[in-house]
Design a protein around this motif. Sequence first.
Motif, mmCIF file in Angstrom:
data_model
loop_
_atom_site.group_PDB
_atom_site.id
_atom_site.type_symbol
_atom_site.label_atom_id
_atom_site.label_comp_id
_atom_site.label_asym_id
_atom_site.label_seq_id
_atom_site.Cartn_x
_atom_site.Cartn_y
_atom_site.Cartn_z
ATOM 1 N N ALA A 1 0.978 -1.076 0.031
ATOM 2 C CA ALA A 1 0.040 0.185 -0.031
ATOM 3 C C ALA A 1 0.967 1.315 0.026
ATOM 4 O O ALA A 1 0.712 2.300 -0.696
ATOM 5 C CB ALA A 1 -0.932 -0.067 1.022
ATOM 6 N N VAL A 2 1.940 1.412 0.705
ATOM 7 C CA VAL A 2 2.794 2.313 0.782
ATOM 8 C C VAL A 2 3.623 2.644 -0.422
ATOM 9 O O VAL A 2 3.475 3.584 -1.336
ATOM 10 C CB VAL A 2 3.802 2.279 1.821
ATOM 11 N N ARG A 3 3.946 1.497 -1.156
ATOM 12 C CA ARG A 3 4.644 1.497 -2.702
ATOM 13 C C ARG A 3 3.469 2.085 -3.557
ATOM 14 O O ARG A 3 3.938 3.059 -4.367
ATOM 15 C CB ARG A 3 5.274 0.367 -2.922
ATOM 16 N N ALA A 4 2.182 1.754 -3.333
ATOM 17 C CA ALA A 4 1.346 1.901 -4.536
ATOM 18 C C ALA A 4 0.887 3.419 -4.187
ATOM 19 O O ALA A 4 0.769 4.416 -4.938
ATOM 20 C CB ALA A 4 -0.041 1.340 -4.303
ATOM 21 N N ALA A 5 0.802 3.853 -2.912
ATOM 22 C CA ALA A 5 0.460 5.247 -2.705
ATOM 23 C C ALA A 5 1.727 6.370 -3.082
ATOM 24 O O ALA A 5 1.387 7.405 -3.497
ATOM 25 C CB ALA A 5 0.336 5.365 -1.224
ATOM 26 N N GLU A 6 3.001 5.782 -2.672
ATOM 27 C CA GLU A 6 4.001 6.705 -3.352
ATOM 28 C C GLU A 6 4.009 6.889 -4.960
ATOM 29 O O GLU A 6 4.321 7.881 -5.365
ATOM 30 C CB GLU A 6 5.260 6.192 -3.087
ATOM 31 N N ARG A 7 3.647 5.749 -5.339
ATOM 32 C CA ARG A 7 3.672 5.980 -7.148
ATOM 33 C C ARG A 7 2.419 6.760 -7.125
ATOM 34 O O ARG A 7 2.644 7.660 -8.345
ATOM 35 C CB ARG A 7 3.547 4.491 -7.648
ATOM 36 N N TYR A 8 1.355 6.634 -6.804
ATOM 37 C CA TYR A 8 0.171 7.419 -7.140
ATOM 38 C C TYR A 8 0.585 8.847 -6.636
ATOM 39 O O TYR A 8 -0.004 9.766 -7.697
ATOM 40 C CB TYR A 8 -0.956 6.901 -6.315
ATOM 41 N N VAL A 9 1.035 9.331 -5.767
ATOM 42 C CA VAL A 9 1.438 10.698 -5.672
ATOM 43 C C VAL A 9 2.362 11.142 -6.330
ATOM 44 O O VAL A 9 2.279 12.369 -6.981
ATOM 45 C CB VAL A 9 1.673 10.936 -3.960
#
Length: 80
Positions: free
Chosen positions: A55-63
């Motif tokens: 989730a953190v990796r996905a959130a970082e990519r998304y931002v």
Amino acid sequence: MLLPDRNTVDRLLRHYRTQERSVLARPCDLSVRRRFEDTAYTLCVLMGERTAHEAVRAAERYVAHGRPASRQALEGLQGA
């Protein structure tokens, strides 16, 4: 596919990182750990991932890029 609000994801990700540092500073404080785990769970739900790390990796990519990469796309990149 519905996408989460980028500002909400960014705020939650920063909150997660702050709580992560708090847990590292006070590992025996159960209330700090509980808040951190609640934030991690919320991030998992918001990003549609099963683990906090994903989730953190996905959130970082998304931002950073404006759209979360699908798991299949990421797996394709790893094999290249």
